[in-house]
Design a protein around this motif. Sequence first.
Motif, mmCIF file in Angstrom:
data_model
loop_
_atom_site.group_PDB
_atom_site.id
_atom_site.type_symbol
_atom_site.label_atom_id
_atom_site.label_comp_id
_atom_site.label_asym_id
_atom_site.label_seq_id
_atom_site.Cartn_x
_atom_site.Cartn_y
_atom_site.Cartn_z
ATOM 1 N N MET A 74 -44.122 52.125 51.701
ATOM 2 C CA MET A 74 -44.316 51.689 53.211
ATOM 3 C C MET A 74 -43.514 50.483 53.171
ATOM 4 O O MET A 74 -43.375 49.731 52.024
ATOM 5 N N THR A 75 -42.849 50.183 54.280
ATOM 6 C CA THR A 75 -42.087 48.753 54.507
ATOM 7 C C THR A 75 -42.647 47.900 55.509
ATOM 8 O O THR A 75 -43.157 48.064 56.503
ATOM 9 N N ASN A 76 -42.164 46.637 55.227
ATOM 10 C CA ASN A 76 -42.442 45.577 56.174
ATOM 11 C C ASN A 76 -43.626 45.433 56.893
ATOM 12 O O ASN A 76 -44.710 45.618 56.340
ATOM 13 N N ASP A 77 -43.509 45.596 58.178
ATOM 14 C CA ASP A 77 -44.828 45.514 59.315
ATOM 15 C C ASP A 77 -45.783 46.677 58.919
ATOM 16 O O ASP A 77 -47.170 46.239 58.805
ATOM 17 N N ASP A 78 -45.240 48.069 58.560
ATOM 18 C CA ASP A 78 -46.198 48.983 58.090
ATOM 19 C C ASP A 78 -46.902 48.646 56.898
ATOM 20 O O ASP A 78 -48.168 48.997 56.902
ATOM 21 N N ALA A 79 -46.204 47.929 55.989
ATOM 22 C CA ALA A 79 -46.725 47.724 54.621
ATOM 23 C C ALA A 79 -47.944 46.525 54.863
ATOM 24 O O ALA A 79 -49.070 46.659 54.389
ATOM 25 N N ARG A 80 -47.662 45.520 55.684
ATOM 26 C CA ARG A 80 -48.614 44.765 56.088
ATOM 27 C C ARG A 80 -49.847 45.157 56.938
ATOM 28 O O ARG A 80 -50.962 44.815 56.463
ATOM 29 N N LYS A 81 -49.686 45.981 57.732
ATOM 30 C CA LYS A 81 -50.742 46.592 58.451
ATOM 31 C C LYS A 81 -51.854 47.519 57.534
ATOM 32 O O LYS A 81 -52.964 47.229 57.370
ATOM 33 N N GLU A 82 -51.044 48.363 56.829
ATOM 34 C CA GLU A 82 -51.925 49.226 55.729
ATOM 35 C C GLU A 82 -52.596 48.344 55.108
ATOM 36 O O GLU A 82 -53.893 48.612 54.420
ATOM 37 N N ALA A 83 -51.933 47.074 54.217
ATOM 38 C CA ALA A 83 -52.492 46.140 53.445
ATOM 39 C C ALA A 83 -53.755 45.705 53.995
ATOM 40 O O ALA A 83 -54.828 45.722 53.344
ATOM 41 N N ARG A 84 -53.733 45.386 55.307
ATOM 42 C CA ARG A 84 -54.951 44.861 55.959
ATOM 43 C C ARG A 84 -56.095 45.854 56.254
ATOM 44 O O ARG A 84 -57.042 45.319 56.068
ATOM 45 N N LYS A 85 -55.435 46.804 56.486
ATOM 46 C CA LYS A 85 -56.499 48.003 56.802
ATOM 47 C C LYS A 85 -57.310 48.385 55.423
ATOM 48 O O LYS A 85 -58.365 48.723 55.414
ATOM 49 N N ARG A 86 -56.676 48.331 54.278
ATOM 50 C CA ARG A 86 -57.447 48.429 53.123
ATOM 51 C C ARG A 86 -57.913 47.267 52.455
ATOM 52 O O ARG A 86 -58.692 47.304 51.482
ATOM 53 N N GLY A 87 -57.868 46.323 53.340
ATOM 54 C CA GLY A 87 -58.593 44.872 52.750
ATOM 55 C C GLY A 87 -57.950 44.207 52.001
ATOM 56 O O GLY A 87 -58.603 43.304 51.015
ATOM 57 N N TYR A 88 -56.801 44.475 51.739
ATOM 58 C CA TYR A 88 -56.031 43.560 50.527
ATOM 59 C C TYR A 88 -56.071 42.006 50.871
ATOM 60 O O TYR A 88 -55.951 41.698 52.204
ATOM 61 N N THR A 89 -56.103 41.160 49.905
ATOM 62 C CA THR A 89 -55.873 39.658 50.086
ATOM 63 C C THR A 89 -54.893 39.530 49.058
ATOM 64 O O THR A 89 -54.307 40.411 48.362
ATOM 65 N N ASP A 90 -54.499 38.208 48.843
ATOM 66 C CA ASP A 90 -53.449 37.670 47.775
ATOM 67 C C ASP A 90 -53.904 38.298 46.472
ATOM 68 O O ASP A 90 -53.164 38.755 45.787
ATOM 69 N N LYS A 91 -55.118 38.322 46.056
ATOM 70 C CA LYS A 91 -55.592 38.654 44.798
ATOM 71 C C LYS A 91 -55.397 39.993 44.466
ATOM 72 O O LYS A 91 -54.941 40.657 43.436
ATOM 73 N N LYS A 92 -55.647 41.099 45.656
ATOM 74 C CA LYS A 92 -55.424 42.222 45.376
ATOM 75 C C LYS A 92 -54.013 42.631 45.385
ATOM 76 O O LYS A 92 -53.555 43.661 44.872
ATOM 77 N N LEU A 93 -53.120 42.087 45.900
ATOM 78 C CA LEU A 93 -51.697 42.297 46.052
ATOM 79 C C LEU A 93 -51.242 42.225 44.493
ATOM 80 O O LEU A 93 -50.285 43.143 44.124
ATOM 81 N N ASN A 104 -52.592 43.463 42.100
ATOM 82 C CA ASN A 104 -53.284 45.057 41.470
ATOM 83 C C ASN A 104 -51.855 45.849 41.830
ATOM 84 O O ASN A 104 -51.771 46.647 40.918
ATOM 85 N N ILE A 105 -51.093 45.831 42.710
ATOM 86 C CA ILE A 105 -50.139 46.572 43.013
ATOM 87 C C ILE A 105 -49.092 46.341 42.050
ATOM 88 O O ILE A 105 -48.235 47.261 41.488
ATOM 89 N N CYS A 106 -48.815 45.308 41.311
ATOM 90 C CA CYS A 106 -47.924 44.700 40.266
ATOM 91 C C CYS A 106 -48.344 45.643 38.835
ATOM 92 O O CYS A 106 -47.384 46.054 38.432
ATOM 93 N N LYS A 107 -49.581 45.766 39.046
ATOM 94 C CA LYS A 107 -50.080 46.578 37.784
ATOM 95 C C LYS A 107 -49.441 48.015 37.463
ATOM 96 O O LYS A 107 -49.230 48.512 36.404
ATOM 97 N N HIS A 108 -49.033 48.784 38.760
ATOM 98 C CA HIS A 108 -48.463 50.158 38.680
ATOM 99 C C HIS A 108 -47.052 50.152 39.120
ATOM 100 O O HIS A 108 -46.373 51.010 39.567
ATOM 101 N N ASP A 109 -46.519 48.720 39.051
ATOM 102 C CA ASP A 109 -44.952 48.780 39.712
ATOM 103 C C ASP A 109 -44.795 49.026 40.799
ATOM 104 O O ASP A 109 -43.810 49.536 41.383
ATOM 105 N N GLY A 110 -45.719 48.792 41.780
ATOM 106 C CA GLY A 110 -45.787 49.233 43.168
ATOM 107 C C GLY A 110 -44.787 48.460 44.041
ATOM 108 O O GLY A 110 -44.624 49.206 45.219
ATOM 109 N N PHE A 111 -44.433 47.408 43.387
ATOM 110 C CA PHE A 111 -43.393 46.561 44.464
ATOM 111 C C PHE A 111 -42.017 47.040 44.070
ATOM 112 O O PHE A 111 -41.662 46.721 43.171
#
Length: 185
Positions: free
Chosen positions: A117-136, A138-145
């Motif tokens: 997912m890119t840009n605004d779609d990624a931000r919206k999805e992250a909010r929908k999933r309840g992501y915070t800075d700390k949860k972001l 976790n994305i790095c753990k599976h090289d998601g960025f």
Amino acid sequence: MGANIREQALALCNRDIRLQLDVVNVHLLSKENKKALKEYKLLEEKMAELKKHLITLYADGKQKKFKVEIHQKPEPRRKDSFWFDGHVATVTNGKTTVNIVALGRIDVFFNPNESSMTNDDARKEARKRGYTDKKLTNICKHDGFSNSNWFTFEVFIYGEATMNEHTDINFNDAIAYAKSLLNNL
């Protein structure tokens, strides 16, 4: 004015330090080592306290006044540049302005088996999933960025623009960095 206060403070400090050193020297000469060590420790403590006061006096004399305009208010626990897009804040001091701008293309996989997912779609999805800075993180753990954005600092001095990029900081650090830039110009 700040320099005058600083000079007066240093003059007073030098006089007090000389007097204290004379007392220590007298005690050493009279072979009162224990008392001399006590006096020396007391002097060290006073000098440490004095140093703090001098730093405060110097900083107060040097400190500049800032006007901070927030264009995108950070959400609680969401201060990473990921959550921002475009002009975030402006910090001004006289004829110098620093615009804080979130730039870059976000491209993220929230889970390894999902599409990116890119840009605004990624931000919206992250909010929908309840992501915070700390949860972001976790994305790095599976090289998601595969790509992310960052804060850029646009510095304008007397109408002349320069760029000074700074990455991997959060919103609060970006404001502090902008103030630091203005303080050092």
